[in-house]
Each structure stands twice: as C-alpha cells, then as structure tokens.
Design an enzyme around this catalytic site. Structure first.
Site, PDB file in Angstrom:
ATOM      1  CG  ASP A   9      92.641   8.717  25.837  1.00  0.00           C
ATOM      2  OD1 ASP A   9      93.301   7.860  25.232  1.00  0.00           O
ATOM      3  OD2 ASP A   9      91.434   8.588  26.095  1.00  0.00           O
ATOM      4  CG  HIS A  10      97.836   5.910  24.069  1.00  0.00           C
ATOM      5  ND1 HIS A  10      97.450   5.295  25.238  1.00  0.00           N
ATOM      6  CD2 HIS A  10      97.675   4.973  23.093  1.00  0.00           C
ATOM      7  CE1 HIS A  10      97.085   4.061  24.984  1.00  0.00           C
ATOM      8  NE2 HIS A  10      97.205   3.819  23.693  1.00  0.00           N
ATOM      9  CD  GLU A  41      93.852  -4.690  24.935  1.00  0.00           C
ATOM     10  OE1 GLU A  41      95.020  -4.281  25.032  1.00  0.00           O
ATOM     11  OE2 GLU A  41      93.072  -4.742  25.898  1.00  0.00           O
ATOM     12  CB  THR A  71     114.045   3.120  35.450  1.00  0.00           C
ATOM     13  OG1 THR A  71     113.187   3.239  36.600  1.00  0.00           O
ATOM     14  CG2 THR A  71     115.295   3.951  35.652  1.00  0.00           C
ATOM     15  CE  LYS A  88      94.364   4.284  29.429  1.00  0.00           C
ATOM     16  NZ  LYS A  88      94.296   3.180  30.368  1.00  0.00           N
ATOM     17  CE  LYS A 131      96.192   3.906  19.396  1.00  0.00           C
ATOM     18  NZ  LYS A 131      97.479   3.363  18.909  1.00  0.00           N
ATOM     19  CG  ASP A 156     107.162  -1.506  29.559  1.00  0.00           C
ATOM     20  OD1 ASP A 156     108.241  -1.993  29.191  1.00  0.00           O
ATOM     21  OD2 ASP A 156     106.087  -1.739  28.994  1.00  0.00           O
ATOM     22  CG  LEU A 157     104.810   5.660  29.167  1.00  0.00           C
ATOM     23  CD1 LEU A 157     103.890   5.151  28.062  1.00  0.00           C
ATOM     24  CD2 LEU A 157     104.051   6.636  30.066  1.00  0.00           C
ATOM     25  CG  HIS A 171      91.685   4.247  25.299  1.00  0.00           C
ATOM     26  ND1 HIS A 171      92.445   5.371  25.567  1.00  0.00           N
ATOM     27  CD2 HIS A 171      92.432   3.181  25.704  1.00  0.00           C
ATOM     28  CE1 HIS A 171      93.590   4.986  26.114  1.00  0.00           C
ATOM     29  NE2 HIS A 171      93.599   3.681  26.205  1.00  0.00           N
TER      30      HIS A 171
END
Length: 514
Positions: free
Chosen positions: A179-180, A218, A12, A150, A184, A14-15, A242
């Site tokens: 590690d998303h 960011e 439930t 992470k 990429k 956010d990810l 990252h």
C-alpha cells in the site's frame, strides 16, 4: 544490502514507468542498491534489451529524482537490465526465465535471491505464483519474496481465495502487499511524532481529543481508468486500503518492541475494534455516498462521471465516500474518526487533522473570548509537513487572542530529494523489513469492515447515492455528518482567514492569512 534479481512482471506498464524504474535508479544513485543486482523486465510484448534499457532511461529522465546525466554511470547501471517476452500462462516460458535468471545470478553474484514484483491484475497473481514454482524459479538457496500491488481482491471472499493461492507457494513472511501510502514520508512520521515526543502520549486519547479527520481528495476525474473504476469505486479503491491504513497509524497503541510484527499487531487491534454497522440504516446514518455530476472549476467545464469514457451511463458507482468511524477501545471510546475521499474535488491533498477538545467554557480567558480548538495536522501530500494551531495574544494588542500556526514544511527543507514512497518500500522489501507492508489479517479485517458498507449499498440500490457538482467539496450530507456532533470539516491545511502563521527564517515574523 544483499544482492538480488528483481523479476518485474508488467514491465511495460505505467506503474513500472512512473514509479518502479525511477525508484530503482534513486536507490542505486544513493548507494542503497549495490552492483550485485539485476532486473528482468517481463511482459507479453516483444522488446530487445536495448529497447528496454531505452524505455528505462526515458522513464528516469521524466520521473526520477535524479537524472541520468553521466553516460558512463548510466551504462554501468543499464547493464543490470534485461528483458524477456513472457506468456505468464505458459510454464515453458518460466523454464526459460529460470535459465536467464541463473545466468544473471552468476554474472552479478546475487546469491540466489529473488524478488518477484507483480505489477499485474490481482486475478493473475495465483497463476504466476504457481508457474514460478513449476518453472523452478524458487529452487535456490536465497530468499524468494513476492511483492504485489493493491487491490488485493474485490471483497473478503475473493481476497481469501487469492490468499489461499499465494500461500500454496509462498509463506506469509515472504508476501509483501504494497500500500504505497505506507511508504509516504509523513505517514511513516505519524508513529515517530506520536511515540518519540513525551508530551503527545498523555493527551492522545478520548479525554483530550475531540475528533480526527482524514481527507484524501483528488481534483482529477477517472481519466482513462473508467472501466476499472466503475467496477471499484472510492470505497474499494481508497477506503479499504489507504484510508484505513492511515486510521490505524493514528489510533494504534505503542508497540512493545520495534519489530515489524509488533507494529502490525497493533494495527490489527485497531481494525478489530472498529464499530460494526448493524444494518443498512446504520450505514445510511454514518456513511455518505456521492458521485460527481457536471460542474465547473476555475472556468473549466467538467463532465459528469456518467459521461466519462468506459463508464456505464446509469452507473451508481461512488466517486465520493465519507464516513463517521468509531474505534471502540478504552483509548478512543466516543471519539469520531471522520474519513472522506473523492474525485473532482477543489484541491488535491492528503492530510490528517487532530482536533483537540477546547478549554472549558466560562473559565478565565474563555469568558471573554471565543477560543478556537487546538489542531495538529499531518500534511502528507502534495506538500509534506506538520502543522500545529494554538491560541496566543496578538502582538501589540490589548489582550486580543488570535489562532497562531506553527508550521514545519518538510518539503521546503528537503525539497525534491525527499525519497518517494516506492523507493522506501522497494528498499525495505530487499532488506526483509515488512513493517510498512500489509499483513494478511490486516487485509482481511479491512475487507470485512468495508464489505458491510458495500452490502448495505447493494440493499439500498441508488437510494442513498447523492450527486455533487464536479469542483465542489462533495455532497452537503458530508458536512451534516460532522455537524451532528457539533464539528465541521477543517479547511485543507487546517488554515482559515484571520489565522496568524509564524514564519521561520533569519527573522521570525508573523503574518495574517487572507
């Protein structure tokens, strides 16, 4: 792909809403996920299967690359989703979960394969792993893989404690630390550009490369994550994972085989070769620590970090981190790697700039012209692409040299259907491909490196913390860090006023950037 039951803890959250449900749906729509799968959503709050499936549908309609427009197709997909309310500290609930999982295993013929995805706080990983074992969820003939997010610990001792707990239940080969950024498209493309093009390898060293710049900026502040971020900061939130992962991809040696462990071996060698910081003074000379103050950007007033919700009013947590890093091996000796990351900066971007050494002074054209250095830029986010800058004669001029941009915009070619990072990583985990997941020794060496910086900051207190206006490019000291070596940060996208960019199309044209 073999079948599996996905047990999603934190269903439930956010990810799951923004990334995981859309990723599973995209894999299904593209045929990478067949009908032999089931997803069990797990969280404390009560939900019916119907409510959970509606949550999944809402998530897909808002965030997925593909929309669920076909009612029949959606119904076929949704029947693979079930929900169970679970107290992760109650082993009895795990016995009930085992019964549900075995029922789904028979229904969808998943072969006893289990993929446990823990979208939870790290301090819960150990307890969940123990209860998975005690609840009998590992008592099948299929694979049992654990996918965890992470941060993996807060420092090296906490990471070691966490790893010890996990290894009591799972083997290292079955632990997939996400590690998303490694999912990429352009981060993965680094090794292909480097090792699939013969003209790069001979010049990929300290003889031809002047420096490498890695920027992850960011525009947002901490938003609703103030409570978490104030205990973490840019060093732990971005640099330890990252930033260092992108650095290893740029600096690693060619692997001997196209095998996950060989690739990860080479990344570990880079981390082992990072020059350590000898003292707090050494950290101060090579590391910039900043925090955003109140500022203005595009006519909007921006609050200071210390005025953000859930942030301590006297906080010394850094929101900006920059460092001069050296990889002390034969390939990279003497080449500075500059990394920077921060919040409330002017542009949201992630890119890597390779600046090549310039042609010798007073030789042929350099006698008359001030030549710009050649650049190779990997644009990772938000636009994906590869950009090269070289010097060429301006068309129609009498020997006027101008910087020329050769720009591949991958996002323009592939567009919205570029696979998202979590799609690749979930797909790899189901196939048992650990190439783009971090191994324990990678995590340990990364923590060992950043812990030196954290220890120095603890010794210095707030002495070296520099405030910068929100909406700016960070502390002036970050510019000085490069100037000390005769360099400067390249503008994002590697472009500047006066540069010529070659456009592709039915007719090739050049335009001067203004």
């Amino acid at each position: 792909m073999t079948g599996a039951v996905f047990l999603l803890f934190g269903a439930t959250g956010d990810l799951a809403k923004r990334k995981l449900f859309p990723a599973i749906y995209s894999l299904y729509r593209e045929g990478k996920l067949n009908d032999r799968f089931a997803v069990v959503g797990l969280a404390r709050r009560p939900r019916t299967n119907e409510q959970f499936r509606q949550d999944v549908l809402d998530s897909i309609q808002e965030f997925a690359r593909y929309k669920a427009d076909d009612d029949a197709g959606w119904a076929s997909f949704a029947e693979h989703f079930s929900y169970m309310s679970l107290d992760i500290h109650d082993v009895n609930g795990f016995h009930q979960l085992r019964a549900l999982t075995e029922e789904l295993d028979r229904k969808f013929d998943t072969g006893g394969n289990r993929l446990f995805y823990l979208a939870l706080a790290p301090e819960l990983f150990g307890d969940v792993s123990f209860n998975l074992r005690e609840g009998g969820l590992l008592d099948t003939s299929g694979y049992h893989r654990l996918v965890i997010e992470k941060p993996f610990g807060y420092d090296l001792p906490s990471a070691e404690k966490l790893n010890t707990q996990l290894r009591q239940v799972f083997e290292e080969k079955d632990i997939y630390r996400i590690d998303h950024y490694l999912g990429k498209e352009m981060v993965q493309n680094i090794e292909f550009v480097r090792f699939a093009n013969a003209f790069f390898e001979p010049i990929w060293n300290n003889k031809y490369i002047a420096n490498v710049q890695i920027t992850l900026s960011e525009t947002v502040g901490v938003e609703e994550r103030g409570g978490y971020y104030d205990k973490s900061g840019a060093l732990r939130d971005m640099a330890q994972n990252h930033m260092l992962q992108m650095l290893t991809m740029m600096a690693m040696e060619p692997p001997s085989r196209l095998h996950p462990e060989d690739i990860r071996d080479e990344k570990v060698k880079v981390l082992r070769s990072l020059r350590p910081f000898a003292s707090a003074a050494d950290v101060r000379a090579n590391v910039v620590r900043g925090q955003y103050a109140a500022g203005e950007f595009k006519g909007k007033t921006l609050p200071a970090y210390r005025a953000e919700p859930s942030v301590a009013p006297e906080s010394t947590t850094e929101t900006f981190f920059a460092a001069r890093v050296y990889v002390d091996n034969f390939r990279w000796a003497g080449v500075p790697f500059y990394v920077r990351t921060g919040k409330r900066l002017p542009v949201k971007t992630t890119e890597i700039v390779v600046e090549f050494k310039n042609v010798p002074d007073n030789v042929y054209l350099s006698r008359k012209h001030t030549l710009e250095p050649n650049l190779l830029v990997f644009r990772i986010n938000p636009l994906e692409g590869i950009y090269m800058k070289m010097n060429a004669k301006q068309p129609g001029s009498e020997g006027v040299l101008v910087p020329v941009a050769l720009d591949l915009c991958q996002s323009s070619k592939v567009g919205i259907n570029t696979p998202e990072a979590y799609e690749r990583l979930l797909y790899d985990a189901t196939r048992g491909d650990s190439t783009y997941f971090t191994r324990w020794d990678e995590v340990a060496h990364a923590w060992q490196y950043v812990d030196q910086i954290a220890a120095a900051w603890a010794e210095l207190g707030a002495e070296d913390l520099v405030l910068y206006p929100a909406g700016s490019w960070g502390p002036q000291r970050a510019q000085e860090l490069l100037a000390e070596n005769g360099f400067r940060w390249w503008p994002v996208n590697g472009q500047h006023e006066g540069e010529v960019e070659w456009e592709t199309g039915t007719k090739a044209e050049a335009k001067v950037l203004r």
